[in-house]
Design a protein around this motif. Structure first.
Motif, PDB file in Angstrom:
ATOM      1  N   SER A   1       3.373  11.814  -4.445  1.00 39.20           N
ATOM      2  CA  SER A   1       4.288  10.729  -4.084  1.00 39.20           C
ATOM      3  C   SER A   1       3.727   9.915  -2.924  1.00 39.20           C
ATOM      4  O   SER A   1       3.794   8.682  -2.931  1.00 39.20           O
ATOM      5  CB  SER A   1       5.654  11.296  -3.689  1.00 39.20           C
ATOM      6  N   LEU A   2       3.174  10.597  -1.937  1.00 37.33           N
ATOM      7  CA  LEU A   2       2.609   9.910  -0.791  1.00 37.33           C
ATOM      8  C   LEU A   2       1.435   9.029  -1.205  1.00 37.33           C
ATOM      9  O   LEU A   2       1.357   7.863  -0.820  1.00 37.33           O
ATOM     10  CB  LEU A   2       2.161  10.912   0.277  1.00 37.33           C
ATOM     11  N   PHE A   3       0.527   9.559  -2.027  1.00 41.55           N
ATOM     12  CA  PHE A   3      -0.631   8.765  -2.424  1.00 41.55           C
ATOM     13  C   PHE A   3      -0.229   7.579  -3.298  1.00 41.55           C
ATOM     14  O   PHE A   3      -0.841   6.520  -3.224  1.00 41.55           O
ATOM     15  CB  PHE A   3      -1.693   9.632  -3.112  1.00 41.55           C
ATOM     16  N   LYS A   4       0.796   7.734  -4.095  1.00 45.87           N
ATOM     17  CA  LYS A   4       1.299   6.595  -4.869  1.00 45.87           C
ATOM     18  C   LYS A   4       1.852   5.536  -3.917  1.00 45.87           C
ATOM     19  O   LYS A   4       1.581   4.342  -4.073  1.00 45.87           O
ATOM     20  CB  LYS A   4       2.379   7.060  -5.863  1.00 45.87           C
ATOM     21  N   ALA A   5       2.588   5.973  -2.918  1.00 45.49           N
ATOM     22  CA  ALA A   5       3.152   5.035  -1.943  1.00 45.49           C
ATOM     23  C   ALA A   5       2.047   4.350  -1.136  1.00 45.49           C
ATOM     24  O   ALA A   5       2.154   3.161  -0.823  1.00 45.49           O
ATOM     25  CB  ALA A   5       4.123   5.765  -1.019  1.00 45.49           C
ATOM     26  N   ILE A   6       0.992   5.074  -0.810  1.00 44.85           N
ATOM     27  CA  ILE A   6      -0.126   4.485  -0.069  1.00 44.85           C
ATOM     28  C   ILE A   6      -0.725   3.336  -0.862  1.00 44.85           C
ATOM     29  O   ILE A   6      -1.102   2.310  -0.295  1.00 44.85           O
ATOM     30  CB  ILE A   6      -1.189   5.557   0.256  1.00 44.85           C
ATOM     31  N   GLN A   7      -0.791   3.480  -2.180  1.00 42.82           N
ATOM     32  CA  GLN A   7      -1.363   2.405  -3.009  1.00 42.82           C
ATOM     33  C   GLN A   7      -0.548   1.123  -2.930  1.00 42.82           C
ATOM     34  O   GLN A   7      -1.080   0.049  -3.153  1.00 42.82           O
ATOM     35  CB  GLN A   7      -1.485   2.860  -4.471  1.00 42.82           C
ATOM     36  N   ASP A   8       0.737   1.239  -2.602  1.00 37.64           N
ATOM     37  CA  ASP A   8       1.601   0.058  -2.520  1.00 37.64           C
ATOM     38  C   ASP A   8       1.504  -0.664  -1.172  1.00 37.64           C
ATOM     39  O   ASP A   8       2.066  -1.747  -1.018  1.00 37.64           O
ATOM     40  CB  ASP A   8       3.057   0.460  -2.769  1.00 37.64           C
ATOM     41  N   LEU A   9       0.808  -0.069  -0.198  1.00 35.16           N
ATOM     42  CA  LEU A   9       0.673  -0.695   1.114  1.00 35.16           C
ATOM     43  C   LEU A   9      -0.273  -1.900   1.049  1.00 35.16           C
ATOM     44  O   LEU A   9      -1.197  -1.920   0.241  1.00 35.16           O
ATOM     45  CB  LEU A   9       0.094   0.304   2.127  1.00 35.16           C
ATOM     46  N   PRO A  10      -0.068  -2.866   1.924  1.00 39.11           N
ATOM     47  CA  PRO A  10      -1.059  -3.940   2.054  1.00 39.11           C
ATOM     48  C   PRO A  10      -2.417  -3.333   2.452  1.00 39.11           C
ATOM     49  O   PRO A  10      -2.461  -2.282   3.099  1.00 39.11           O
ATOM     50  CB  PRO A  10      -0.499  -4.816   3.187  1.00 39.11           C
ATOM     51  N   GLU A  11      -3.504  -4.005   2.084  1.00 32.58           N
ATOM     52  CA  GLU A  11      -4.850  -3.450   2.293  1.00 32.58           C
ATOM     53  C   GLU A  11      -5.108  -2.973   3.715  1.00 32.58           C
ATOM     54  O   GLU A  11      -5.642  -1.893   3.929  1.00 32.58           O
ATOM     55  CB  GLU A  11      -5.922  -4.478   1.926  1.00 32.58           C
ATOM     56  N   SER A  12      -4.756  -3.785   4.700  1.00 37.16           N
ATOM     57  CA  SER A  12      -5.067  -3.412   6.087  1.00 37.16           C
ATOM     58  C   SER A  12      -4.271  -2.179   6.523  1.00 37.16           C
ATOM     59  O   SER A  12      -4.814  -1.298   7.202  1.00 37.16           O
ATOM     60  CB  SER A  12      -4.800  -4.583   7.032  1.00 37.16           C
ATOM     61  N   GLN A  13      -3.008  -2.078   6.117  1.00 37.07           N
ATOM     62  CA  GLN A  13      -2.214  -0.897   6.445  1.00 37.07           C
ATOM     63  C   GLN A  13      -2.759   0.333   5.720  1.00 37.07           C
ATOM     64  O   GLN A  13      -2.827   1.418   6.287  1.00 37.07           O
ATOM     65  CB  GLN A  13      -0.750  -1.119   6.075  1.00 37.07           C
ATOM     66  N   LYS A  14      -3.135   0.136   4.460  1.00 33.36           N
ATOM     67  CA  LYS A  14      -3.699   1.235   3.669  1.00 33.36           C
ATOM     68  C   LYS A  14      -4.965   1.774   4.329  1.00 33.36           C
ATOM     69  O   LYS A  14      -5.144   2.979   4.473  1.00 33.36           O
ATOM     70  CB  LYS A  14      -4.016   0.749   2.252  1.00 33.36           C
ATOM     71  N   THR A  15      -5.839   0.872   4.737  1.00 32.94           N
ATOM     72  CA  THR A  15      -7.088   1.281   5.365  1.00 32.94           C
ATOM     73  C   THR A  15      -6.826   2.025   6.664  1.00 32.94           C
ATOM     74  O   THR A  15      -7.378   3.104   6.897  1.00 32.94           O
ATOM     75  CB  THR A  15      -7.992   0.054   5.607  1.00 32.94           C
ATOM     76  N   ALA A  16      -5.975   1.473   7.507  1.00 29.91           N
ATOM     77  CA  ALA A  16      -5.663   2.132   8.776  1.00 29.91           C
ATOM     78  C   ALA A  16      -5.049   3.511   8.539  1.00 29.91           C
ATOM     79  O   ALA A  16      -5.417   4.494   9.199  1.00 29.91           O
ATOM     80  CB  ALA A  16      -4.715   1.259   9.606  1.00 29.91           C
ATOM     81  N   PHE A  17      -4.133   3.609   7.589  1.00 26.61           N
ATOM     82  CA  PHE A  17      -3.466   4.882   7.319  1.00 26.61           C
ATOM     83  C   PHE A  17      -4.444   5.924   6.784  1.00 26.61           C
ATOM     84  O   PHE A  17      -4.461   7.059   7.237  1.00 26.61           O
ATOM     85  CB  PHE A  17      -2.307   4.681   6.329  1.00 26.61           C
ATOM     86  N   ILE A  18      -5.258   5.546   5.812  1.00 24.96           N
ATOM     87  CA  ILE A  18      -6.215   6.495   5.223  1.00 24.96           C
ATOM     88  C   ILE A  18      -7.208   6.973   6.275  1.00 24.96           C
ATOM     89  O   ILE A  18      -7.451   8.181   6.406  1.00 24.96           O
ATOM     90  CB  ILE A  18      -6.937   5.867   4.014  1.00 24.96           C
TER      91      ILE A  18
END
Length: 178
Positions: free
Chosen positions: A120-137
């Motif tokens: 569920s978390l990884f699916k939600a991460i895919q929905d983040l804007p690119e910059s937020q996704k990158t920072a979070f990962i």
């Protein structure tokens, strides 16, 4: 860190062992980062190969202003994001799908008992804007220092902190859907 500069210089000199040393040092990190973005083992393997091909091809252009790890992470992030964009262009066959599909992969850092939550978390991460996704990962999955994330993303430490806060806020909302 200086030894990594020496390895890059050796790659430029076409030392056959140097590339193997660099690959051994960074391949797991590159693969795990790509897997966090792509959520597919085969895609992550493909991006990993692509990253190291780029490292080999562009070793002579490395200017030693950043750490080698920062440079390699930057290539990994950009390669992963480009792979996602390319894949989306060819995903027109999925238009009829309306179900939320959870990723079917196992990240090396996820314990078995947390697998469903992780999906569920990884699916939600895919929905983040690119910059937020990158920072979070980079921050929470790869556990990189905030300053290194700022260097990789070519932004400020304050911007990284802001992106992480927004990502966490967005994830709290999105994870509830899944």
């Amino acid at each position: 860190m200086n030894e990594h500069f020496d390895i890059i210089r050796a790659i430029v000199r076409k030392d056959p062992k140097a590339f193997d040393v660099l690959y051994d040092s960074f391949s797991t990190k590159v693969y795990n980062t790509a897997l966090s973005y792509l959520q597919n083992v085969e895609d992550a393997e493909e991006v990993t190969q692509d990253v190291f091909l780029k490292v080999y091809q562009y070793a002579s252009k490395f200017n030693e202003e950043a750490a080698v790890s920062t440079w390699i992470y930057r290539i990994t992030v950009n390669s992963s994001l480009n792979f996602i964009k390319k894949k989306k262009r060819f995903s027109f066959l999925k238009f009829g799908k309306t179900d939320v599909e959870l990723p079917d992969f196992e990240h090396p850092g996820v314990l078995l008992e947390n697998k469903e939550t992780a999906q569920s978390l990884f699916k939600a991460i895919q929905d983040l804007p690119e910059s937020q996704k990158t920072a979070f990962i980079l921050g929470y999955i790869e556990e990189l220092p905030r300053q290194e994330i700022a260097d990789i993303m070519e932004t400020t430490l304050n911007a990284v902190e802001s992106l992480l806060q927004r990502a966490k806020k967005n994830l709290r909302v999105t994870v509830k859907k899944y």
